[in-house]
Scaffold this motif. Structure first.
Motif, PDB file in Angstrom:
ATOM      1  N   THR A  83      -4.624  30.005  -2.574  1.00 41.74           N
ATOM      2  CA  THR A  83      -4.060  28.880  -1.823  1.00 41.74           C
ATOM      3  C   THR A  83      -4.941  27.650  -2.010  1.00 41.74           C
ATOM      4  O   THR A  83      -6.098  27.761  -2.447  1.00 41.74           O
TER       5      THR A  83
ATOM      6  N   GLN B 160      -6.556  25.913   0.171  1.00 41.63           N
ATOM      7  CA  GLN B 160      -7.785  26.034   0.950  1.00 41.63           C
ATOM      8  C   GLN B 160      -8.778  26.976   0.266  1.00 41.63           C
ATOM      9  O   GLN B 160      -9.989  26.731   0.258  1.00 41.63           O
TER      10      GLN B 160
ATOM     11  N   GLU C 288      -7.576  14.451  -0.194  1.00 41.13           N
ATOM     12  CA  GLU C 288      -8.795  15.218  -0.436  1.00 41.13           C
ATOM     13  C   GLU C 288     -10.037  14.394  -0.142  1.00 41.13           C
ATOM     14  O   GLU C 288     -11.037  14.917   0.359  1.00 41.13           O
TER      15      GLU C 288
ATOM     16  N   ASN D 156     -10.452  14.522   3.575  1.00 43.44           N
ATOM     17  CA  ASN D 156     -11.032  15.814   3.983  1.00 43.44           C
ATOM     18  C   ASN D 156     -12.520  15.883   3.663  1.00 43.44           C
ATOM     19  O   ASN D 156     -13.311  16.439   4.436  1.00 43.44           O
TER      20      ASN D 156
ATOM     21  N   ASN E  81       3.013  16.336   2.563  1.00 44.74           N
ATOM     22  CA  ASN E  81       1.883  17.250   2.371  1.00 44.74           C
ATOM     23  C   ASN E  81       1.882  17.663   0.905  1.00 44.74           C
ATOM     24  O   ASN E  81       2.852  18.245   0.425  1.00 44.74           O
TER      25      ASN E  81
ATOM     26  N   ASP F 280      -0.616  19.446  -0.957  1.00 40.15           N
ATOM     27  CA  ASP F 280      -1.463  20.509  -1.492  1.00 40.15           C
ATOM     28  C   ASP F 280      -0.773  21.857  -1.514  1.00 40.15           C
ATOM     29  O   ASP F 280      -1.396  22.866  -1.819  1.00 40.15           O
ATOM     30  N   GLY F 281       0.528  21.888  -1.182  1.00 42.89           N
ATOM     31  CA  GLY F 281       1.267  23.137  -1.165  1.00 42.89           C
ATOM     32  C   GLY F 281       2.267  23.220  -2.277  1.00 42.89           C
ATOM     33  O   GLY F 281       2.432  22.308  -3.080  1.00 42.89           O
TER      34      GLY F 281
ATOM     35  N   THR G  79       1.883  27.821   4.390  1.00 46.19           N
ATOM     36  CA  THR G  79       0.690  27.092   4.821  1.00 46.19           C
ATOM     37  C   THR G  79       0.853  25.585   4.722  1.00 46.19           C
ATOM     38  O   THR G  79      -0.063  24.843   5.100  1.00 46.19           O
TER      39      THR G  79
ATOM     40  N   SER H 298      -3.061  22.159   6.469  1.00 47.31           N
ATOM     41  CA  SER H 298      -4.239  22.041   5.612  1.00 47.31           C
ATOM     42  C   SER H 298      -5.506  21.851   6.428  1.00 47.31           C
ATOM     43  O   SER H 298      -6.525  22.500   6.189  1.00 47.31           O
ATOM     44  N   HIS H 299      -5.474  20.930   7.392  1.00 41.31           N
ATOM     45  CA  HIS H 299      -6.664  20.682   8.211  1.00 41.31           C
ATOM     46  C   HIS H 299      -6.953  21.872   9.111  1.00 41.31           C
ATOM     47  O   HIS H 299      -8.123  22.199   9.346  1.00 41.31           O
TER      48      HIS H 299
ATOM     49  N   GLN I 139      -6.468  24.976   8.466  1.00 47.06           N
ATOM     50  CA  GLN I 139      -7.054  26.077   7.706  1.00 47.06           C
ATOM     51  C   GLN I 139      -8.554  25.907   7.508  1.00 47.06           C
ATOM     52  O   GLN I 139      -9.257  26.876   7.250  1.00 47.06           O
ATOM     53  N   GLN I 140      -9.043  24.678   7.618  1.00 48.20           N
ATOM     54  CA  GLN I 140     -10.469  24.452   7.444  1.00 48.20           C
ATOM     55  C   GLN I 140     -11.270  24.770   8.703  1.00 48.20           C
ATOM     56  O   GLN I 140     -12.489  24.665   8.698  1.00 48.20           O
TER      57      GLN I 140
END
Length: 1594
Positions: free
Chosen positions: A524, A526, A630, A633, A821, A823-824, A961, A965-966, A968-969
């Motif tokens: 994934t 993350q 990114e 993040n 979003n 990153d998926g 997911t 994203s945030h 999951q961190q």
């Protein structure tokens, strides 16, 4: 065998001593004076020389010319033939004592003799001969005297130790006594040896003790063991030799137990180096019966911590102080202590490997520990030992116990850390087992044990050598490449932590980690971030230990960035930004160089890499947006160098100002699809302020810019927050600045717009909402009141725009929203839309239709109801935004802090709807629901544990997911802790909702749909109420609360709920907190606005009850609450009865909760099916059941499915019948099966009334499952209880036959209508019905009642019982008549297409098909046979036998008898006969009865019973006499008698013993009275016969 072993030992010792003796030959020569004295030979010298031994006087070995056996024989003959015998023995010993007074001579006598080689015969003497003294000890006449001489000589050499030549004289003297063929006086020898032990030095004591098993015979072992045991208590220095001796002694089990207990008691005082021997002795002396007890005691007393910890501390202190020689000496102590621990564990390992009972005992001992403080390091070491053995059972048992202990929190990480820290050398030997256990724990689906496996990996890497480190890294890489989500996350987290803690060691294995780059397809976003984080940390970190992979990293990044595939481009962007974070990381103050914080070369590389990423992503709007995401993040999660941070911030600020910010003027120029205007301005001065240029950018087809605005906005906010330590004053204008949009009134006339305009409007709304979401993210943590008010206003804007968006989407079918979003996997789907294959828009299928259950869509009534609701919705079109969640920007967890504001309710509003409280920021109901929905989605994603599954080969479903994203961190622990912090606010909102509905009910006099009810407000508050309960349930359902480290967090969460009920309570236990929390939540039951809310409360209470130690204590309350909700009529605010798919779904779950928590499921099912459904059948079409208002014709399918499912579960929980069951147990199980079968019969017959397809489907499905459970569990019970409970079994089977017949009719109905969904069940049902038939036949045959099974023809019928005409046969008329007569009995089986077969089970009272007359005649015949049998038995037993009494010679004469004298009733003499016969059954028994029972009380009657040992002149056997005397019998001789009164009576059956006294005693009495005899002599084999000597003896 003894001699052979002796020779081997002495041969080895002799070879050594001869070599050493030759070296000292010159030192041992006698003076000339002494040599001259030997010319006068003594008896000893003369005998020895004559026997064949040539004596040497210089300390060397004697020479022997003959074999030692010949020598011993000659000496014995000389002694015995001497005229001075036995006085010659004393002379011989005196001469020997005189001879050995010289030390050299004595040494020569102790050394093995050397064969004397003759020239003529080279083979006359064997190559090895014993010493002279040992050969003399083989002569029994001399043995005792020589032993005394040697033992008297021993004290002279005790203190000498080892003399020249390496000879130890005391040890040589003791060796002479070993393995003698025969010891004449072993008892005396044992006493003298133990006396020597008491006075000898320690070295001699050890030699004597270890030699005892080889010296003494078995008869002296027990006594010697007792003395050694006593010596062990006094002197712990002799522990090792004593235990070695005890291990070799042949001891009795009782003495061995006594010795072992004594050794166990001294375990704490034993020195560390002696401990392995002690443990070995204890474990190797264990029997299977006492293994558990011994192992448990050994575990308690064996304290390894005390053995190792002090030396380790001493060594560490010495290393800190200095590295001197003293320090190095002290550091050797821990190594030696760990060597001793290793030996101890090797002893345990040996015992475990070869004795299965010991391994099981260790597992039980460890499993029995129930407190954390009682667990020791030894427990972990033992589990590793058990796992490393070859036995699979032991390996699995160790793994099971470890998982159990970790899951329950009894073995914690602190104990594991202590074990690795203090016993690293010991643990190294069990590394394979540690690695295997760690792999198993990490792969476990139980989240409670996974962290412990990670700790095992980390400690193994930290404490072990490079080989183990390589294996650990390789195993973690394997976990990452497995593709299982949870396993990958844990392994990556471990690798990251190892890089942080041990960067130099990890740098050696970075090549292994780099191999994961080939498996990134299954990771994934993350996980990809974590992977590049650890790789970049190794390659580009401050130390740059892994700099050799920098080039490889650059190659991978450039390759991914240049790819045209969006997936790989995303990987390249994520990896490049992670590298930037490592290269531009902030250097700590202590490590900064003089030139500055970051070198110019590094800054240049960072700038070049950022430019490369930016240029590579310009061609793709999604890639550019991901790049900004990114960077945001990175700034949020990492500490960057100020130069890098400033560079990124200025770049982002310039891009944002150039592209999105414009000055707001009076007019907006330009041509746009919709008229533009400034909207949502919160600033007081609108002129001269800035605005977000959203609509013009979107109109210019610069959608990529619009997509990037939120990302750039987020990054800008984070840069400013980092630069100004959380102060956002410089960008504060963005919170209240307006947006250039269009007038939102256009949504009301969306139908009049063109398709392009409608899609433009939807995109504009999406971008506007996403902008506001990011604004809220940026300013939610600010504390100023005016900013908080603006944040609240933006939340209101979001909720309002979402309602507009729902209406706009409803009018724009097929619309695809802009991606937010990036990153998926959703990005790939959006990118592929341009190829012509457009994915189905979420707007076409609202979530209401998608989430309908299968049964609800099949029911006719439910379908009509849904169509009516759809028609009503067409009046005000709108879709749910649930399916569009991936297209909204993610809200940060910090946004949920807004929930701490109060709720704006009706009580705070005046008549003009103005807020009375101005100084406080309040949250509106709509905004509350919005935040609660977002919080619930976050908790369901992070706290709800999904089972670990491997990624499918072809991914079909979208990535779940996306949009988190945030989140999951963050770790799940942080999320749970944040939720616990919000619990007081959530409880406040929950109480406000409760108060709102309570006030509403009081105003409307308890009616929900009263005149003062606002429907829209009621719906919003009801949704908030339900969401609050769902959030609490999701929070408390988190599996992490069961982990040891999270117990305090659970208590804190429970304390919040309990504190709302009782404030200021002292520290309470978890159980008390659960009880108070349960009571607190139970108070909300009176204000449930809907069934869904009531279901959430029931689920929350059920979850909460499991957190305590006694969930069963709350079962009754939970069942009562669910029953209350099921018995309540649920009405909406508009006055209509609740209905629909969601209502049915909630009803299904609530009914399941009720039946799961009720005490008796079968009675509850019978109550609902027998009463509730009956009331429903008798009620009109639209009415409900009186006792169960939630049960109506629309919800009947829900009730029916739950009842059938729970009935089948209850049947599976009934214990199977066993042959060993008592009659009461069988009756209880039969009663339970009767209830279950009766309930099943009621439910199956309901299909006659409710014959819809879904009902038939449920009935066929669960009917087959119930039938299979009955065959598996019920039929064995009938097998064993048929004879005892025939009527109950008959009733049970008859009732069950009616149900199976109805199932058969359903199968016929399915075939007539050719319904595929029903006919799919038919083959399996028919198979089960046929198995039932044959199983019943087998049961009858087992009980010898096969005649009760009858088979006939069975016709196919439909649900109403009508015959299927297409299958009518010629002889159907006759069968019809017969079938009508026996309608209740048929048992169906599989049938052909034309005509089936029918099996009929006829069970009557006597289990056969006879008429009453035949039955009566059979009973009379059986009674007659019984009477004849009893009569024949009585006659055969001697009832009519002739009793002849006569006087004459007795049957025995002059007999020796072993007897016991007894006093008591003669009828009790049977036990005495049994005792006498049990000693020697072959002997004849005899009994003499002294008193007349009619003249003397029975308790005072005297008699003797015994056995005849011999008769006549024979003498009794001595062994037999001792045997009887041992058991307390006395012996006497019966004198010979010439005349006696005798009689006989046959002893053919047990009944003869009863008839004998009544037939014999009267005859004897009358006869003796006539003869006036003086005594009565009686003998019998039976306790009830008086005198039967003749029959017994003959």
């Amino acid at each position: 065998m003894r001699k052979k072993r002796r020779s081997c030992v002495e041969k080895l010792a002799g070879a050594t001593t001869i070599t050493k003796a030759k070296k000292s030959r010159s030192a041992g020569r006698l003076p000339k004076e002494v040599a001259s004295e030997e010319t006068n030979e003594t008896v000893f010298v003369a005998f020895v020389k004559e026997a064949g031994v040539n004596l040497k006087h210089n300390g060397t070995s004697h020479e022997i010319a003959v074999d030692q056996v010949v020598f011993q024989k000659r000496i014995q003959q000389q002694v015995q033939k001497s005229p001075r015998y036995p006085g010659i023995l004393k002379e011989f010993i005196t001469a020997l004592e005189t001879y050995i007074e010289n030390p050299d001579r004595f040494r020569s006598c102790l050394l093995p003799c050397i064969p004397q080689q003759s020239e003529g015969d080279m083979s006359s003497v064997s190559s090895f001969q014993e010493s002279l003294l040992r050969m003399l000890l083989g002569i029994e006449a001399l043995q005792t005297l020589i032993i005394n001489t040697l033992l008297e000589k021993l004290p002279e050499f005790m203190l000498d130790g080892t003399v020249d030549g390496g000879l130890n004289i005391p040890r040589m003297i003791i060796n002479q006594l070993k393995w003698l063929d025969r010891v004449v006086d072993t008892k005396e020898l044992a006493v003298k040896l133990m006396e020597l032990v008491s006075v000898a030095p320690v070295e001699v004591q050890r030699d004597i003790i270890t030699s005892l098993p080889e010296i003494l015979e078995d008869s002296q072992h027990n006594d010697t063991a007792r003395e050694l045991n006593a010596l062990l208590q006094e002197n712990t220095q002799l522990t090792v030799p004593i235990l070695d001796a005890l291990s070799s002694l042949n001891l009795s089990s009782s003495l061995l137990t006594e010795v072992r207990e004594a050794v166990m008691a001294t375990l704490a005082a034993v020195q560390l180096e002696d401990l392995p021997v002690v443990v070995k002795f204890i474990l190797h002396s264990v029997s299977a019966s006492d293994a558990s007890e011994v192992v448990s005691n050994l575990r308690k007393k064996l304290e390894l911590e005390q053995c190792v910890l002090p030396p380790v501390l001493q060594a560490s202190q010495s290393r800190i102080k200095s590295k001197s020689a003293a320090g190095s000496t002290s550091t050797a102590t821990p190594g030696s202590s760990q060597d001793s621990v290793t030996l101890i564990l090797d002893c345990i390992k040996s015992a475990v490997r070869f004795q299965k009972t010991i391994s099981e005992a260790w597992l039980k001992a460890i499993e029995a520990v129930d407190e954390v403080k009682n667990h020791k390091v030894l427990d972990l070491l033992l589990l590793f030992i058990l796992h490393c053995t070859n036995a699979n059972q032991s390996r699995r048992g160790a793994e099971r116990v470890l998982k159990l202990k970790v899951r329950t929190g009894l073995i914690q990480e602190a104990l594991l850390q202590k074990t690795f820290r203090d016993y690293s050398q010991v643990m190294r030997g069990y590394f394979p087992s540690i690695l295997a256990l760690a792999q198993s724990l990490v792969r476990s689906p139980d989240p409670c044990v996974v962290p412990f496996g990670g700790h095992m990996y980390r400690h193994s890497f930290t404490e072990f050598d490079s080989y183990c480190q390589q294996e650990v890294v390789g195993s973690l890489v394997t976990h990452v490449c497995s593709g299982v989500g949870g396993e990958v996350d844990v392994a990556l987290e471990l690798l990251c932590s190892l890089v942080m803690e041990k960067p130099s060691e990890m740098a050696l294995y970075c090549v292994f980690v780099k191999g994961i780059l080939d498996y990134m397809d299954n990771l994934t976003p993350q996980q990809i971030r974590r992977l590049f984080h650890l790789l970049s940390r190794l390659a580009f970190g401050q130390q740059q230990q892994g700099s050799h992979i920098q080039d490889d990293m650059h190659i991978v990044i450039r390759k991914q960035l240049s790819s045209t595939v969006p997936k790989y481009k995303r990987i390249g962007i994520i990896g490049a930004v992670m590298i930037v974070g490592s290269m531009g990381a902030l250097i700590p103050k202590g490590k900064q160089s003089q030139s500055g914080s970051l070198s110019q070369e590094t800054l240049r590389q960072v700038t070049a890499l950022l430019e490369l990423v930016k240029s590579s992503s310009e061609s793709s709007p999604e890639a550019a947006a991901l790049y900004y995401d990114e960077l945001a993040n990175l700034i949020w999660s990492s500490a960057l160098d100020p130069q890098v941070q400033e560079m990124i911030g200025m770049s982002v600020l310039d891009d944002f100002q150039d592209d999105f910010v414009v000055d707001l003027g009076p007019d907006i120029k330009g041509s746009f699809p919709l008229p533009a205007c400034a909207m949502y301005n919160l600033e007081e001065e609108s002129q001269g302020c800035i605005a977000i240029n959203l609509l013009p950018l979107l109109a210019k087809e610069s959608q990529n810019k619009a997509e990037q605005q939120s990302q750039i906005r987020k990054q800008q906010k984070l840069c400013e927050e980092k630069r100004h330590q959380g102060d956002l004053e410089e960008i504060g204008a963005l919170l209240g600045c307006p947006l250039i949009l269009t007038n939102m009134d256009v949504v009301d006339k969306v139908e009049s717009l063109s398709k392009a305009e409608r899609e433009f409007l939807c995109s504009l709304l999406f971008h506007t909402i996403n902008w506001f979401r990011e604004v809220v993210n940026g300013f939610c943590k600010q504390k100023e009141t005016d900013i908080k008010m603006k944040v609240m206003t933006r939340l209101q804007n979001i909720t309002f725009l979402q309602t507009l968006l729902e209406r706009a989407l409803a009018g724009t079918p097929g619309y695809i929203p802009p991606v937010s979003n990036f990153d998926g996997e959703t990005t790939d789907g959006i990118a592929s839309d341009g190829t012509g294959k457009k994915r189905k828009a979420p707007g076409k299928n609202p979530p209401e239709g998608v989430s309908q259950p299968e049964e609800a869509t099949e029911a006719d009534e439910t379908q009509q109801e849904q169509l009516e609701k759809d028609k009503e919705k067409e009046i005000r079109p709108g879709v749910s935004l649930t399916a569009y969640r991936p297209f909204f920007r993610e809200l940060d967890m910090e946004v949920l802090s807004v929930l701490q504001c109060g709720l704006l309710s009706r009580s705070l509003l005046d008549s003009e709807l103005n807020t009375k409280v101005r100084e406080e920021v309040l949250l509106g109901p709509t905004e509350l629901v919005f935040l609660l929905e977002d919080m619930l989605h976050k908790l369901e994603f992070s706290l709800t544990a999904a089972p670990a599954k491997r990624a499918p080969f072809l991914k079909v479903r979208a990535d779940k997911t996306v949009g988190f994203s945030h989140l999951q961190q963050r770790s799940t622990k942080d999320i749970a802790s944040y939720c616990v912090q919000l619990l007081p606010s959530l409880c406040t909102h929950l109480e406000n909702c409760h108060n709102h509905f309570q006030t509403l009910l009081s105003e409307n006099n308890g009616v929900v749909d009263g005149p003062s009810t606002d429907v829209e407000e009621h719906q919003i508050m009801s949704s908030g109420y339900q969401l609050l309960l769902q959030i609490l349930n999701t929070t408390f359902s988190w599996s992490g609360f069961s982990q040891p480290g999270q117990r305090m967090l659970l208590k804190k969460a429970l304390g919040v709920l309990a504190g709302r009920l009782k404030e200021g309570c002292p520290e309470l236990t978890t159980e008390q907190l659960v009880k108070d929390s349960f009571e607190y939540l139970l108070n909300f039951r009176s204000t449930m606005p809907s069934l869904s809310t009531a279901l959430c409360l029931s689920q929350l209470l059920s979850t909460l009850s499991e957190k305590g130690g006694k969930p069963s204590a709350y079962r009754e309350q939970t069942a009562s609450l669910a029953r209350r909700f099921l018995s309540q009529s649920w009405v909406t605010a508009s006055g209509e009865r609740e209905r629909g798919s969601k209502f049915n779904e909630a009803l299904h779950t609530l009914l399941s909760i009720y039946l799961e928590h009720v005490d008796d499921v079968l009675k509850a099912v019978e109550e609902i099916a027998g009463e509730g459904i009956t009331e429903l059948i008798n009620a009109s079409k639209d009415e409900s059941s009186a006792s169960w208002p939630t049960l109506n014709r629309q919800t009947f399918l829900v009730f029916y499915k739950v009842l059938m499912a729970e009935l089948e579960k209850a049947a599976r929980r009934i214990p199977a019948g066993k042959m060993s069951d008592s009659s009461e147990a069988q009756s209880e199980k039969l009663l339970t099966w009767n209830l279950a079968v009766r309930d099943f019969h009621i439910l199956v017959n309901l299909v006659k009334v409710f014959d819809s397809r879904p009902v038939l489907n449920v009935s066929l499905k669960f009917g087959r499952l119930f039938l299979e459970s009955f065959l598996k569990l019920g039929m064995p019970l009938l097998d064993y209880s048929f004879k005892r409970h025939k009527e109950d079994v008959q009733s049970l089977l008859k009732t069950f036959q009616l149900s199976t017949r109805q199932l058969h009719h359903m199968c016929g109905h399915s075939k007539i209508h050719q319904d595929t969904s029903l006919t799919n069940h038919v083959p399996a049902v028919k198979k089960s019905l046929e198995l039932f038939v044959y199983r019943v036949k087998a049961m009858l045959m087992l009980n010898n009642c096969q005649e009760a099974f009858w088979m006939g023809n069975l016709k196919n019928r439909n649900l109403k019982g009508e015959e299927i005409l297409s299958q009518r046969s010629q002889g159907s008329d006759d069968d019809d008549e017969e079938e009508e007569e026996n309608r209740g009995l048929p048992l169906p089986r599989e049938q052909s297409d034309d005509e089936g077969k029918r099996f009929r089970l006829v069970l009557t009272a006597c289990s056969c098909t006879m008429s009453d007359l035949i039955l009566l005649l059979l009973i009379v015949f059986l009674l007659l046979c019984l009477a004849l049998t009893v009569g024949g038995l009585v006659v055969y037993s001697g009832l009519f036998s002739d009793v002849v009494v006569k006087t004459g010679a007795p049957p025995i004469s002059n007999a020796t008898v072993a007897y016991k004298l007894k006093q008591g009733a003669y009828k009790d003499c049977g036990a005495a006969y049994t005792e006498s016969c049990s000693i020697c059954p072959k002997l004849k028994s005899i009994g003499i009865f002294y008193d007349d029972p009619k003249q003397r009380p029975p308790e005072k009657c005297r008699y003797i019973v015994g056995s005849i040992l011999c008769e006549g002149e024979e003498k009794p056997d001595e062994d037999l006499l001792k045997l009887y005397e041992k058991f307390g019998f006395k012996v006497f001789s019966l004198p010979e008698v010439s005349h006696a009164v005798t009689t006989t009576f046959p002893s053919t059956t047990n009944l003869s013993h009863v008839l004998g006294p009544y037939r014999v005693y009267p005859r004897l009495t009358s006869y003796i009275e006539v003869l006036l005899s003086s005594f009565i002599l009686r003998s019998s084999r039976s306790p009830l016969k008086l005198v039967e000597l003749h029959s017994i003896l003959i």
